[in-house]
Write an enzyme that holds these catalytic residues in place. Structure first.
Site, PDB file in Angstrom:
ATOM      1  N   TYR A  39       0.802  -1.226   0.000  1.00 40.41           N
ATOM      2  CA  TYR A  39       0.000   0.000   0.000  1.00 40.41           C
ATOM      3  C   TYR A  39       0.840   1.285   0.000  1.00 40.41           C
ATOM      4  O   TYR A  39       0.280   2.381  -0.062  1.00 40.41           O
ATOM      5  CB  TYR A  39      -0.906   0.026   1.234  1.00 40.41           C
ATOM      6  CG  TYR A  39      -1.818  -1.164   1.341  1.00 40.41           C
ATOM      7  CD1 TYR A  39      -2.969  -1.247   0.563  1.00 40.41           C
ATOM      8  CD2 TYR A  39      -1.543  -2.212   2.220  1.00 40.41           C
ATOM      9  CE1 TYR A  39      -3.818  -2.343   0.646  1.00 40.41           C
ATOM     10  CE2 TYR A  39      -2.386  -3.307   2.317  1.00 40.41           C
ATOM     11  CZ  TYR A  39      -3.520  -3.372   1.526  1.00 40.41           C
ATOM     12  OH  TYR A  39      -4.356  -4.458   1.608  1.00 40.41           O
ATOM     13  N   HIS A  44      -4.369   6.240  -0.905  1.00 40.23           N
ATOM     14  CA  HIS A  44      -4.869   6.186   0.468  1.00 40.23           C
ATOM     15  C   HIS A  44      -3.764   6.418   1.502  1.00 40.23           C
ATOM     16  O   HIS A  44      -4.067   6.657   2.670  1.00 40.23           O
ATOM     17  CB  HIS A  44      -5.515   4.817   0.697  1.00 40.23           C
ATOM     18  CG  HIS A  44      -6.798   4.860   1.469  1.00 40.23           C
ATOM     19  ND1 HIS A  44      -7.554   6.005   1.651  1.00 40.23           N
ATOM     20  CD2 HIS A  44      -7.480   3.875   2.125  1.00 40.23           C
ATOM     21  CE1 HIS A  44      -8.625   5.728   2.359  1.00 40.23           C
ATOM     22  NE2 HIS A  44      -8.608   4.451   2.669  1.00 40.23           N
ATOM     23  N   PHE A  89      -4.337  -0.745  10.054  1.00 40.43           N
ATOM     24  CA  PHE A  89      -5.093  -0.576   8.824  1.00 40.43           C
ATOM     25  C   PHE A  89      -6.089   0.572   9.010  1.00 40.43           C
ATOM     26  O   PHE A  89      -6.494   0.917  10.113  1.00 40.43           O
ATOM     27  CB  PHE A  89      -5.769  -1.865   8.348  1.00 40.43           C
ATOM     28  CG  PHE A  89      -4.781  -2.841   7.761  1.00 40.43           C
ATOM     29  CD1 PHE A  89      -4.362  -2.698   6.444  1.00 40.43           C
ATOM     30  CD2 PHE A  89      -4.257  -3.866   8.523  1.00 40.43           C
ATOM     31  CE1 PHE A  89      -3.438  -3.574   5.904  1.00 40.43           C
ATOM     32  CE2 PHE A  89      -3.333  -4.751   7.989  1.00 40.43           C
ATOM     33  CZ  PHE A  89      -2.918  -4.601   6.672  1.00 40.43           C
ATOM     34  N   ASN A  91      -9.229   1.511   8.583  1.00 43.34           N
ATOM     35  CA  ASN A  91     -10.546   1.623   9.225  1.00 43.34           C
ATOM     36  C   ASN A  91     -10.518   1.429  10.736  1.00 43.34           C
ATOM     37  O   ASN A  91     -11.551   1.551  11.389  1.00 43.34           O
ATOM     38  CB  ASN A  91     -11.547   0.660   8.583  1.00 43.34           C
ATOM     39  CG  ASN A  91     -11.163  -0.799   8.766  1.00 43.34           C
ATOM     40  OD1 ASN A  91     -10.053  -1.106   9.182  1.00 43.34           O
ATOM     41  ND2 ASN A  91     -12.082  -1.693   8.455  1.00 43.34           N
ATOM     42  N   ASP A 116      -5.775  11.514   2.903  1.00 42.29           N
ATOM     43  CA  ASP A 116      -6.152  11.688   1.507  1.00 42.29           C
ATOM     44  C   ASP A 116      -7.590  12.167   1.371  1.00 42.29           C
ATOM     45  O   ASP A 116      -8.438  11.847   2.196  1.00 42.29           O
ATOM     46  CB  ASP A 116      -5.992  10.363   0.755  1.00 42.29           C
ATOM     47  CG  ASP A 116      -6.834   9.239   1.381  1.00 42.29           C
ATOM     48  OD1 ASP A 116      -6.516   8.837   2.515  1.00 42.29           O
ATOM     49  OD2 ASP A 116      -7.815   8.801   0.754  1.00 42.29           O
ATOM     50  N   ASN A 137     -12.472   6.508   5.857  1.00 47.51           N
ATOM     51  CA  ASN A 137     -12.687   5.544   6.940  1.00 47.51           C
ATOM     52  C   ASN A 137     -11.744   5.725   8.127  1.00 47.51           C
ATOM     53  O   ASN A 137     -12.115   5.435   9.267  1.00 47.51           O
ATOM     54  CB  ASN A 137     -12.573   4.118   6.397  1.00 47.51           C
ATOM     55  CG  ASN A 137     -13.783   3.709   5.591  1.00 47.51           C
ATOM     56  OD1 ASN A 137     -14.879   4.222   5.798  1.00 47.51           O
ATOM     57  ND2 ASN A 137     -13.593   2.798   4.655  1.00 47.51           N
TER      58      ASN A 137
END
Length: 215
Positions: A39, A44, A89, A91, A116, A137
């Protein structure tokens, strides 16, 4: 005083000036993203990348695992801050923020979050003193964990979906094009500057200077 004493005194003074001022943590500066190489360069991960850009420029370290986040203490905007990159992560980002805020007794008004925003063109910034999650999120998790949306934030534009039917998760987890990266890289540096201005002068001042600007 001998010449050796003089040199020792000068070296001690030099070291004292070079070392960041110690003291209790007064602010949290949180960059949002997802952990892992998969990632690292995605849209994100703008928050992570803004802190990484700041570290590359200043030598600040954010490498100590604490509060479910990679952390590092430093002087930022004239205050002692804890930099954070939650490793839960996106969320679940609020868990790390809540734990750190509770430990240091930091009120929401002194928690700056960088993340973002798909409603902004690539490279655009927007500073806000508070507000809803806007579908992000990580911010949604922070609001839920803190029980308030009254914390300042720096939104980093990553561009809108190419068409309405495009899956949002696929979009934010995609990489920027080479041309977009040319606009994005300087925005990351400015995002860190905006966060520092919030700490030093308040969100209203930072908004006036940074909102909507791009290279």
């Amino acid at each position: 005083m001998s010449i050796f004493d003089v040199f020792a005194k000068l070296e001690a003074e030099k070291a004292q000036k070079a070392a960041p001022a110690a003291g209790p943590v007064e602010w949290l500066v949180v960059g949002l993203g997802n952990p892992g190489d998969k990632y690292a360069m995605t849209r994100h991960n703008a928050g992570f990348r803004a802190l990484d850009a700041y570290c590359a420029k200043t030598g600040q370290k954010i490498d100590r695992l604490k509060f479910k986040a990679l952390t590092g203490e430093g002087t930022f905007g004239g205050a002692r801050v804890l930099f954070m990159k939650p490793q839960t992560f996106m969320n679940l980002s609020g868990e790390a923020v809540r734990e750190a805020a509770a430990f240091y007794k930091i009120p929401p008004a002194r928690i700056v979050v960088l993340f973002d925003d798909i409603s902004l063109d690539v490279g655009r910034l927007r500073v806000r003193p508070k507000g809803s999650a806007g579908g992000q999120n990580g911010v949604k998790s922070i609001i839920a964990q803190l029980g308030t949306d009254q914390f300042p934030r720096v939104k980093i534009g990553v561009g809108a979906k190419p068409h309405p039917d495009y899956d949002l998760a696929d979009w934010v987890l995609s990489r920027l094009t080479p041309d977009e990266e040319k606009q994005f890289a300087p925005a990351l540096a400015r995002a860190a500057e905006a966060a520092e201005d919030i700490v030093r002068n308040g969100a209203a001042h930072a908004a006036q200077y940074f909102n909507g600007k791009s290279e």
